[in-house]
Design an enzyme around this catalytic site. Structure first.
Site, PDB file in Angstrom:
ATOM      1  NE  ARG A   1       2.578 -46.320  65.365  1.00 47.37           N
ATOM      2  CZ  ARG A   1       2.525 -46.137  64.031  1.00 47.37           C
ATOM      3  NH1 ARG A   1       1.773 -45.189  63.537  1.00 47.37           N
ATOM      4  NH2 ARG A   1       3.240 -46.873  63.225  1.00 47.37           N
TER       5      ARG A   1
ATOM      6  CE1 TYR B   1       1.667 -32.889  86.384  1.00 50.64           C
ATOM      7  CE2 TYR B   1       2.584 -32.995  84.182  1.00 50.64           C
ATOM      8  CZ  TYR B   1       2.442 -33.526  85.440  1.00 50.64           C
ATOM      9  OH  TYR B   1       3.072 -34.692  85.755  1.00 50.64           O
TER      10      TYR B   1
ATOM     11  CG  ASP C   1      -5.007 -30.952  82.513  1.00 46.11           C
ATOM     12  OD1 ASP C   1      -5.702 -31.779  83.137  1.00 46.11           O
ATOM     13  OD2 ASP C   1      -3.764 -31.007  82.464  1.00 46.11           O
TER      14      ASP C   1
ATOM     15  CE  LYS D   1      -1.054 -37.619  87.557  1.00 51.86           C
ATOM     16  NZ  LYS D   1      -0.983 -36.291  86.968  1.00 51.86           N
TER      17      LYS D   1
HETATM   18  C1  PLP Z   1      -0.233 -35.641  85.874  1.00 53.95           C
HETATM   19  C2  PLP Z   1      -0.803 -34.518  85.105  1.00 53.95           C
HETATM   20  C3  PLP Z   1      -0.524 -34.353  83.737  1.00 53.95           C
HETATM   21  C4  PLP Z   1       0.419 -35.264  82.988  1.00 53.95           C
HETATM   22  O1  PLP Z   1      -0.061 -36.558  82.919  1.00 53.95           O
HETATM   23  P1  PLP Z   1       0.891 -37.879  82.795  1.00 53.95           P
HETATM   24  O2  PLP Z   1      -0.109 -38.968  82.775  1.00 53.95           O
HETATM   25  O3  PLP Z   1       1.769 -37.892  83.999  1.00 53.95           O
HETATM   26  O4  PLP Z   1       1.665 -37.735  81.548  1.00 53.95           O
HETATM   27  C5  PLP Z   1      -1.121 -33.292  83.079  1.00 53.95           C
HETATM   28  N1  PLP Z   1      -1.932 -32.431  83.726  1.00 53.95           N
HETATM   29  C6  PLP Z   1      -2.208 -32.548  85.031  1.00 53.95           C
HETATM   30  C7  PLP Z   1      -3.101 -31.560  85.693  1.00 53.95           C
HETATM   31  C8  PLP Z   1      -1.665 -33.591  85.774  1.00 53.95           C
HETATM   32  O5  PLP Z   1      -1.910 -33.705  87.071  1.00 53.95           O
END
Ligand code: PLP
Length: 394
Positions: free
Chosen positions: A59, A112, A184, A209
């Site tokens: 961790r 998001y 983000d 993603k």
């Molecule tokens: C999918 C997504 C998240 C969250 O990510 P996870 O891996 O599903 O926890 C945050 N911001 C954006 C823009 C996303 O597309």
């Protein structure tokens, strides 16, 4: 950290790993271990005291994860990277690190869905307030900054409306007040956009993603200044515990190697689909950063290499027509998420953004007619044939 002076396409494959250190193994070994043995009690004491480098417990650090963290830091041109068990574990660790009770966060006007949910919870539990801003001008941002504002949180392109925010402009205003800007960067990946180079302070990715790219991992990554991320590693990451598993880090290292070539193909395909959607009578509006008729096109030219793989569009019809379009498809997949090899299509109003109250949702531009398409890596001709057939049946 040492910059390697190599180009992006080389760094995605090599940075942060030397086979010499690992018995010549070409690919980064998977250290599937929870803990590490000490040679003596004294060595254990030194490791805990920080007097000797070395691993203690996974961790707190793991060699496979370390390679991933060094690699993403290089790709985003930051000092340090940190890996998390999901994008939301990364978002929550950073927002908790930057705020205390009664503080204020200024956000971009689209977020998001789960980030929106997290902000709502922070407001209810800790009175950490937030405001939304289009961030179109410096004045608009200055007007919303309060003495207790401790973070500016931005998504661009904004999910799912693909509106863009000028990151250099936002970072200039934030510097006047000494407030960190968190971006983000999930929709662009470091290949298309590098917020730290534009003056922002922290970059977050849902690595689920484009970075993973194969629809098989949930993970998050953060890059920023060493001092700040050292503190996050020792507080909100270590004590809340949303760390990545070594195997998921290993999968991300594999995915990263093809990030540039995948992204170029996603962008090529998306451009072909946009061209055709534009001439289809059932389409009312198209939102894509690299479309010259997009009002934010000038911002795209300034800060994004290409337009990305996500297109949103509104159909000329009802909510039922939007749902019917999804049901009419033959091989394109109805699914949330994005950035995978497979083309994914979803209905934000009833899926990714269903948690957002209707009035906020409509203010964000997420109507019942809006559809989000994550264009995959298939032949664009096949993607278009399926989509066109589905549209023609409406
Ligand atoms: C999918 C997504 C998240 C969250 O990510 P996870 O891996 O599903 O926890 C945050 N911001 C954006 C823009 C996303 O597309």
């Amino acid at each position: 950290m040492v910059r390697n002076n190599k180009r992006f396409e080389t760094s995605v494959i090599h940075h942060g790993y030397d086979a010499k250190d690992m018995l010549g193994s070409l690919t980064t070994p998977l250290f599937q271990t929870s803990t590490y043995t000490f040679e003596s009690a004294e060595q254990g004491e030194c490791r805990f005291a920080g007097e000797e480098d070395g691993y203690i417990y996974s961790r707190l650090g793991n060699p496979t994860v370390t390679v991933l963290e060094e690699r993403i830091a290089e790709l985003e041109k930051g000092e340090r990277g940190l890996a998390f068990g999901s994008g939301m574990a990364a978002v929550s660790a950073i927002l908790i690190a930057l705020t205390k009770a009664n503080d204020h966060i200024l956000c971009s006007s689209g977020l998001y869905g789960c980030t929106f949910g997290l902000l709502t919870m922070m407001k209810e539990k800790y009175n950490i307030d937030h405001d939304f801003s289009e961030m179109a001008t410096k004045e608009e941002i200055r007007d919303l900054i309060r003495p207790e504002t401790t973070c500016i949180y931005v998504e661009t392109p904004i999910n799912p409306t693909m509106k863009l925010i000028d990151l250099k402009m936002v970072s200039e205003v934030a510097k006047e007040y000494g407030i960190p800007v968190v971006v983000d960067n999930t929709f662009s990946s470091p290949y298309l956009q590098q917020p730290l180079e534009l003056g922002c302070d922290v970059v977050i990715h849902s690595a689920t993603k484009y970075i993973g790219g194969h629809g098989d991992v949930i993970a998050g990554l953060v890059v920023g200044k060493k001092d700040f991320l050292d503190e996050v590693a020792m507080t909100t990451q270590k004590d809340i515990g949303g760390v990545i598993s070594p195997f998921d880090a290993w999968l991300l290292l594999r995915g990263l190697k093809t990030l540039p070539i995948r992204l170029d193909r996603h962008c090529d395909n998306a451009e072909e689909i946009v061209k055709r959607l534009k001439t289809h009578p059932k389409i009312a509006n198209i939102y894509y950063p690299n479309d010259t008729s997009n009002p934010d096109y000038a911002i795209k030219e300034k800060q994004m290499k290409r337009g990305g793989g996500v297109i949103s569009f509104e159909i000329d019809g009802s909510k039922e027509d939007a749902q019917q379009l999804l049901n009419n498809l033959s091989f394109l997949k109805i699914a949330v998420s994005l950035g995978d090899a497979e083309t994914l299509i979803e209905h934000p109003a009833t899926m990714t953004h269903a948690v957002v109250p209707e009035d906020s949702r409509l203010k964000m531009g997420i109507t019942d007619q809006l559809i989000r398409l994550s264009v995959g890596l298939e032949a664009w001709e096949d993607i278009w044939e399926d989509l066109e057939n589905a549209l023609n049946q409406l």
